[in-house]
Design an enzyme around this catalytic site. Structure first.
Site, PDB file in Angstrom:
ATOM      1  N   ASP A 184       0.847  -1.193   0.146  1.00 29.60           N
ATOM      2  CA  ASP A 184       0.193  -0.063  -0.014  1.00 29.60           C
ATOM      3  C   ASP A 184       0.917   1.110  -0.146  1.00 29.60           C
ATOM      4  O   ASP A 184       1.410   1.696   0.931  1.00 29.60           O
ATOM      5  CB  ASP A 184      -0.909  -0.218   1.292  1.00 29.60           C
TER       6      ASP A 184
ATOM      7  N   LYS B 292      -6.732   3.516  -2.714  1.00 30.14           N
ATOM      8  CA  LYS B 292      -7.413   3.684  -1.103  1.00 30.14           C
ATOM      9  C   LYS B 292      -7.494   4.824  -0.767  1.00 30.14           C
ATOM     10  O   LYS B 292      -6.843   5.805  -0.931  1.00 30.14           O
ATOM     11  CB  LYS B 292      -5.950   2.790  -0.322  1.00 30.14           C
TER      12      LYS B 292
ATOM     13  N   LYS C 279     -10.332   0.485  -1.584  1.00 22.44           N
ATOM     14  CA  LYS C 279     -10.091   0.067  -0.296  1.00 22.44           C
ATOM     15  C   LYS C 279     -10.570   1.332   0.783  1.00 22.44           C
ATOM     16  O   LYS C 279     -10.097   2.389   0.352  1.00 22.44           O
ATOM     17  CB  LYS C 279      -8.649  -0.529   0.059  1.00 22.44           C
TER      18      LYS C 279
END
Lengths: 219, 219
Positions: free
Chosen positions: A89, A151, A180
């Site tokens: 990430d 995300k 996400k």
């Protein structure tokens, strides 16, 4: 829908000790979360703790400011994979995005995707600092660069996921990436809202509260 | 004492744009600050902006959580030096320190000092998360590892520099390293307190307020 399979069980505090990471991994195995999400100094430990289980190791890169040099982000990702990370990430370069340097933002994500290869790359937009137009632009650049997920948040900015942002991002990526939600996903009710809006992963330290239907605390 | 020569003129926000970094550099030249302190994605730009001046480029590594893998911290430092950094402010591994893994903390600082070579390495303790004993231990480990400075704070934790912590750190390093106060150094009065206690560098975004004697705002 089973929430446990959506959850990146997350503990990213500066103060996290190896003992706390071991506990996080044990919880993830018990509740069959999708992954644990830890800072890169804990990847090798988490990988060892999760050996023989189906729980994956997710780590963060350029976290949480996103203002690390691109080459350093690439190295951090490669090193994390060598140490056992299954998913990465990264935080995109917020300052470059806000300055309109779209090519630089896209090129960095592309370089990270090349480093991560077949593994999953999620790109944190840090939506709390962005206008809606900047969020949409970021989603487009991430899709063009081959990111697997966009995300919402690091959990260290001035705000976390919101239903409005998740909806905007799901529409913006238009099926070409997944979304996400992270930051402030505190309980089962919040998890359901995000899942219903189309989020396919939830980053939270309240996974146990979510799967048990209780009200969580903290990020 | 001239405060300007003590100041690392600092701007580390995630949202910092190249334009804001150019402004920071121009201010540093005008007021003859010791350095500008920027995230590593801005090092090359700052170096170019400061060409021909005496103002140095300071950058941060493993910032602000300190929980990046050691090899990634080393690479980030090496890359920053290749792109023009004169000084490197790393964050130590707070979680390992709190878990009593003194060797791991020392070895990481030692690896960073080897990477930085003759350049100045400052080690941020992030004192807001530490007990007084942990602060003293951290100072000892940093001295043993060859750090040039110990530094109080990132500015992103739950607290910044305090007179008590700067006094403790000056005593703990006992002349074998220097001390940088950072986080909440808002005006000339605060700067004088820290300088009188023995701090030999001040990390602040309020340098202009400090040298003009005005009351600053923000970090």
């Amino acid at each position: 829908m089973k929430f446990n399979e959506l959850i990146d069980h997350t503990f990213l505090k500066a103060t996290a000790t190896p003992e706390e990471i071991r506990k996080l991994c044990a919880e993830a195995k018990t509740h069959q979360f999708f992954s644990v999400c830890v800072n890169s100094c804990h990847v090798a430990l988490a990988k060892a703790e999760l050996a023989g289980s189906s729980v994956k190791v997710c780590t963060v890169v350029g976290f949480p400011l996103g203002a690390m040099a691109p080459k350093a982000k690439v190295f951090e990702a490669q090193n994390a994979i060598a140490e056992g990370a299954d998913e990465v990430d990264m935080v995109l370069n917020v300052g470059w995005l806000k300055a309109g340097q779209a090519d630089a933002v896209r090129d960095e994500v592309k370089a990270l995707k090349a480093a991560v290869g077949h593994r999953v790359l999620k790109v944190i937009l840090e939506t709390c600092y962005l206008t809606d137009d900047e969020k949409r632009l970021a989603c487009r650049l991430c899709v063009e660069a081959g990111a697997d997920f966009v995300k919402t948040s690091t959990g260290f900015g001035t705000g976390g996921a919101t239903p409005e942002d998740v909806k905007l991002m799901v529409e913006a990526v238009a099926g070409k990436a997944l979304v996400k939600a992270s930051g402030g996903v505190r309980d089962a009710a919040a998890a359901k809202v995000y899942a219903d809006l189309g989020a396919r992963r939830l980053g939270t330290s309240n996974g146990i509260a979510i799967v048990s239907g209780a009200t969580g605390t903290g990020y």
